[in-house]
Design a protein around this motif. Structure first.
Motif, mmCIF file in Angstrom:
data_model
loop_
_atom_site.group_PDB
_atom_site.id
_atom_site.type_symbol
_atom_site.label_atom_id
_atom_site.label_comp_id
_atom_site.label_asym_id
_atom_site.label_seq_id
_atom_site.Cartn_x
_atom_site.Cartn_y
_atom_site.Cartn_z
ATOM 1 N N THR A 7 10.965 -32.435 -16.915
ATOM 2 C CA THR A 7 10.978 -33.358 -15.788
ATOM 3 C C THR A 7 11.354 -32.609 -14.518
ATOM 4 N N LYS A 8 11.122 -33.264 -13.368
ATOM 5 C CA LYS A 8 11.474 -32.648 -12.087
ATOM 6 C C LYS A 8 12.985 -32.536 -11.927
ATOM 7 N N ARG A 9 13.685 -33.509 -12.490
ATOM 8 C CA ARG A 9 15.154 -33.471 -12.406
ATOM 9 C C ARG A 9 15.706 -32.266 -13.176
ATOM 10 N N ALA A 10 15.144 -32.012 -14.357
ATOM 11 C CA ALA A 10 15.583 -30.846 -15.133
ATOM 12 C C ALA A 10 15.210 -29.548 -14.424
ATOM 13 N N LYS A 11 14.072 -29.546 -13.729
ATOM 14 C CA LYS A 11 13.666 -28.355 -12.998
ATOM 15 C C LYS A 11 14.625 -28.065 -11.848
ATOM 16 N N ARG A 12 15.021 -29.125 -11.108
ATOM 17 C CA ARG A 12 15.987 -28.932 -10.018
ATOM 18 C C ARG A 12 17.332 -28.453 -10.559
ATOM 19 N N PHE A 13 17.732 -28.965 -11.724
ATOM 20 C CA PHE A 13 19.005 -28.556 -12.330
ATOM 21 C C PHE A 13 18.982 -27.075 -12.696
ATOM 22 N N LEU A 14 17.873 -26.623 -13.303
ATOM 23 C CA LEU A 14 17.776 -25.213 -13.684
ATOM 24 C C LEU A 14 17.707 -24.306 -12.463
ATOM 25 N N GLU A 15 17.057 -24.770 -11.387
ATOM 26 C CA GLU A 15 17.000 -23.971 -10.167
ATOM 27 C C GLU A 15 18.370 -23.830 -9.522
ATOM 28 N N SER A 16 19.190 -24.878 -9.617
ATOM 29 C CA SER A 16 20.545 -24.785 -9.049
ATOM 30 C C SER A 16 21.432 -23.837 -9.837
ATOM 31 N N ARG A 17 21.146 -23.667 -11.146
ATOM 32 C CA ARG A 17 21.939 -22.753 -11.982
ATOM 33 C C ARG A 17 21.365 -21.334 -12.003
ATOM 34 N N ALA A 18 20.190 -21.142 -11.470
ATOM 35 C CA ALA A 18 19.573 -19.816 -11.504
ATOM 36 C C ALA A 18 20.300 -18.854 -10.580
ATOM 37 N N PRO A 19 20.206 -17.541 -10.865
ATOM 38 C CA PRO A 19 20.859 -16.554 -9.976
ATOM 39 C C PRO A 19 20.265 -16.585 -8.571
ATOM 40 N N LYS A 20 21.132 -16.397 -7.561
ATOM 41 C CA LYS A 20 20.720 -16.411 -6.161
ATOM 42 C C LYS A 20 21.249 -15.152 -5.474
ATOM 43 N N LEU A 21 20.618 -14.805 -4.336
ATOM 44 C CA LEU A 21 21.120 -13.685 -3.550
ATOM 45 C C LEU A 21 22.490 -14.007 -2.973
#
Length: 308
Positions: free
Chosen positions: A12-26
């Motif tokens: 789902t889009k909600r799960a995608k946003r959740f994984l993007e928030s937990r992904a590594p960032k600069l």
């Protein structure tokens, strides 16, 4: 979300946003802290956890239920809660006959325990016992460390780094003068660590710079260091590694002194100052006699060859 070959794929889009928030960032988000208590606690430990939670708000999660865990023997439960809440700092409180009024400060790297230090509370004054007015929630504190041990002893160096990570708050680009009102002071003396909290008061001084007074607001701790679990030098260096995109590019001919002043070196061609236009003044005008004498001086004398 489905998992295949160790890769989690969102449905789902909600799960995608959740994984993007937990992904590594600069540029990572502010570090959150988990504050929890063990199976056996005392009133002192429970109140101390609440006071530290009030200092750490809103970047903290306070667990009210007891967690039967021993971080130095098994840290799997801490790593599980870290993944669940996306927190890289933790504070664990416990109490027993062997180690009374015990607090464990620690941090995690890649959801694994990096280092943790156990401190015992010998003297404690809570926030409610000090009747002075408090700082607003979320105020970024100024951290002050005093004592040679923070610069010489390896364990105290790691403790200093851990306290900075735990209490420094979010990273900001600028701070107004009125916002510098909370001070956390740590002193290492005679094998103990004293933690004090002050409110900075700006008083009238008769000039532009205000007169500063400190007012203790609590909480106040007298710690003694107990057990430690420190990361190896290689793992500690890996945890501090920065991505290449964030490293500042070196600029040529620019240097800084010890006070942070910027100096630049400019390379210029040789200038002909004889053609420089100066300010026209009567006193700077050339007279006719001077020009003639100057012209005669410029002529080099002729050298005649004499035959011997």
């Amino acid at each position: 979300m489905t998992q295949s070959d160790g890769i989690i794929k969102p449905k789902t889009k909600r799960a995608k946003r959740f994984l993007e928030s937990r992904a590594p960032k600069l540029s990572e988000d502010g570090k959150g802290a988990m504050i929890m208590k063990g199976g056996n606690t005392s009133q002192t430990v429970t109140q101390a956890l609440k006071d530290i939670y009030s200092l750490k708000k809103p970047n903290a999660v306070l667990y009210k239920k007891k967690n039967i865990s021993r971080p130095f023997e098994d840290s799997t439960s801490l790593e599980f809660f870290s993944k669940k809440t996306d927190c890289s700092l933790f504070l664990f409180g416990s109490h027993n006959k062997k180690r009374p009024n015990n607090l464990i400060f620690g941090r995690l790297f890649d959801f694994h325990v990096l280092d943790m230090i156990e401190l015992g509370i010998e003297k404690y004054v809570s926030l409610s016992e000090v009747k002075n007015s408090k700082c607003p929630e979320g105020t970024k504190p100024m951290l002050v460390f005093a004592g040679e041990a923070f610069d010489l002893d390896n364990e105290h160096k790691r403790l200093k780094s851990l306290f900075i990570d735990f209490f420094r708050g979010p990273t900001v680009s600028a701070v107004r003068l009125a916002g510098l009102e909370h001070i956390l002071h740590f002193t290492a003396l005679d094998g103990k660590i004293f933690m004090r909290s002050y409110r900075c008061l700006l008083k009238k001084s008769g000039c532009r710079t205000p007169r500063i007074e400190l007012e203790e607001i609590g909480p106040s701790f007298d710690f003694v260091m107990r057990r430690t679990h420190l990361a190896s030098d290689d793992l500690y260096k890996l945890a501090h590694k920065q991505p290449k995109a964030l490293k500042p590019k070196k600029k040529k001919n620019i240097s800084h002194d010890a006070f942070g002043t910027k100096f630049g070196r400019v390379h210029m061609q040789k200038q002909d100052l004889s053609k420089l236009q100066t300010r026209k003044m009567k006193g700077l005008r050339k007279r006719k006699g001077e020009t003639v004498a100057g012209g005669q001086d410029l002529q080099a004398p002729k050298v005649t060859k004499v035959d011997s």
